[in-house]
Design a protein around this motif. Structure first.
Motif, PDB file in Angstrom:
ATOM      1  N   ARG A  40      -2.114   1.995   1.987  1.00  0.00           N
ATOM      2  CA  ARG A  40      -2.798   1.531   0.780  1.00  0.00           C
ATOM      3  C   ARG A  40      -2.775   2.597  -0.313  1.00  0.00           C
ATOM      4  O   ARG A  40      -2.649   2.270  -1.498  1.00  0.00           O
ATOM      5  CB  ARG A  40      -4.232   1.128   1.110  1.00  0.00           C
ATOM      6  CG  ARG A  40      -4.327  -0.095   2.030  1.00  0.00           C
ATOM      7  CD  ARG A  40      -5.736  -0.639   2.101  1.00  0.00           C
ATOM      8  NE  ARG A  40      -6.151  -1.129   0.793  1.00  0.00           N
ATOM      9  CZ  ARG A  40      -7.230  -0.709   0.154  1.00  0.00           C
ATOM     10  NH1 ARG A  40      -7.992   0.224   0.669  1.00  0.00           N
ATOM     11  NH2 ARG A  40      -7.546  -1.205  -1.030  1.00  0.00           N
ATOM     12  N   ALA A  44      -1.013   2.221  -3.997  1.00  0.00           N
ATOM     13  CA  ALA A  44      -1.808   2.435  -5.215  1.00  0.00           C
ATOM     14  C   ALA A  44      -1.232   3.527  -6.098  1.00  0.00           C
ATOM     15  O   ALA A  44      -1.781   3.806  -7.168  1.00  0.00           O
ATOM     16  CB  ALA A  44      -3.247   2.786  -4.837  1.00  0.00           C
ATOM     17  N   ASP A 113      -9.703  -1.494  -4.731  1.00  0.00           N
ATOM     18  CA  ASP A 113      -8.530  -1.060  -5.479  1.00  0.00           C
ATOM     19  C   ASP A 113      -8.585   0.460  -5.620  1.00  0.00           C
ATOM     20  O   ASP A 113      -9.366   0.988  -6.412  1.00  0.00           O
ATOM     21  CB  ASP A 113      -8.507  -1.729  -6.849  1.00  0.00           C
ATOM     22  CG  ASP A 113      -7.301  -1.326  -7.683  1.00  0.00           C
ATOM     23  OD1 ASP A 113      -6.464  -0.541  -7.205  1.00  0.00           O
ATOM     24  OD2 ASP A 113      -7.205  -1.807  -8.833  1.00  0.00           O
ATOM     25  N   GLN A 116      -8.329   2.162  -9.001  1.00  0.00           N
ATOM     26  CA  GLN A 116      -9.333   1.825 -10.012  1.00  0.00           C
ATOM     27  C   GLN A 116     -10.232   2.990 -10.414  1.00  0.00           C
ATOM     28  O   GLN A 116     -10.488   3.184 -11.612  1.00  0.00           O
ATOM     29  CB  GLN A 116     -10.217   0.678  -9.502  1.00  0.00           C
ATOM     30  CG  GLN A 116     -11.427   0.376 -10.389  1.00  0.00           C
ATOM     31  CD  GLN A 116     -12.339  -0.676  -9.776  1.00  0.00           C
ATOM     32  OE1 GLN A 116     -11.959  -1.377  -8.853  1.00  0.00           O
ATOM     33  NE2 GLN A 116     -13.546  -0.773 -10.289  1.00  0.00           N
TER      34      GLN A 116
END
Length: 222
Positions: A40, A44, A113, A116
């Motif tokens: 992840r 990202a 996220d 973010q």
């Protein structure tokens, strides 16, 4: 921005699963939990990740290697004995540098996220918060309407184990000594230097064998 995964704990609540295996390497849906985090992070846009290790830490180092297969560059901050959260961050500053970094607890799973979070100028932390749970009904902090976190106030939310941290938050701690993060965050909140946001999506504290089994079952069905 660099990222750091906390992976140095003893995993006491996970026993007997962690008697011979460090918690980050416990499998979930066909791969170690920490590999879900690394995938992840790479998706990202992160490229450099620091992982602190202690209990059975060389198993983690051997399993993950240099991170190339994840599209990442991994560095390991070794702790002879676990230094708690803040102590682990302080010990890793030589690898993290002087810029804010993303912090990710190794024993959570979520759809937050990771690209973010950003740190407001002057702040020392910006934390993801989630609704209270049956195992933590009191919560940790209060998030106001302006996105500021406070030690006091209602309603309260739970720190999700994801956030952006400024190195200054832990820089004054002595290196090599165990220290918890919560007192430093509380002091920073009282100084008005911590922001946050309420994540309303998926989040699991994978802290016990039962919650690990529940997550495994759910991901297998997905």
């Amino acid at each position: 921005m660099k990222a750091m995964i906390l992976a140095a704990g003893l995993g006491s609540r996970m026993r007997p699963l962690t008697d011979h295996c460090p918690k980050p390497l416990l499998p979930v849906a066909g791969k170690p939990l920490i590999e879900h985090h690394l995938e992840r992070l790479a998706a990202a846009g992160f490229r450099e990740v620091v992982i602190n290790v202690s209990y059975r830490g060389e198993q983690i180092v051997a399993a993950l290697g240099d991170g190339q297969r994840f599209g990442l560059r991994l560095s390991f901050s070794r702790e002879p004995t676990p230094l708690e959260t803040a102590g682990g961050l302080r010990h890793a500053l030589a690898l993290l540098g002087d810029a804010p970094f993303l912090l990710l607890n190794g024993d959570v799973w979520s759809d937050i996220d990771l690209a973010q979070p950003t740190l407001t100028a002057g702040d020392l932390a910006h934390l993801a918060m989630v609704a209270t749970t049956d195992f933590h009904p009191r919560g940790d902090f209060h998030l106001d309407a302006d996105g500021r976190l406070h030690a006091e106030g209602e309603p309260r939310l739970v720190y999700a184990g994801v956030g952006v941290i400024h190195p200054q938050l832990v820089a004054d701690l002595p290196d090599g000594e165990a220290a918890k993060l919560a007192p430093l965050l509380l002091a920073a909140m009282r100084a008005g230097r911590v922001g946050g946001w309420h994540h309303r999506g998926d989040w699991v504290d994978v802290g016990t064998p039962q919650r690990l089994a529940d997550l495994e079952s759910r991901l297998r069905r997905a």
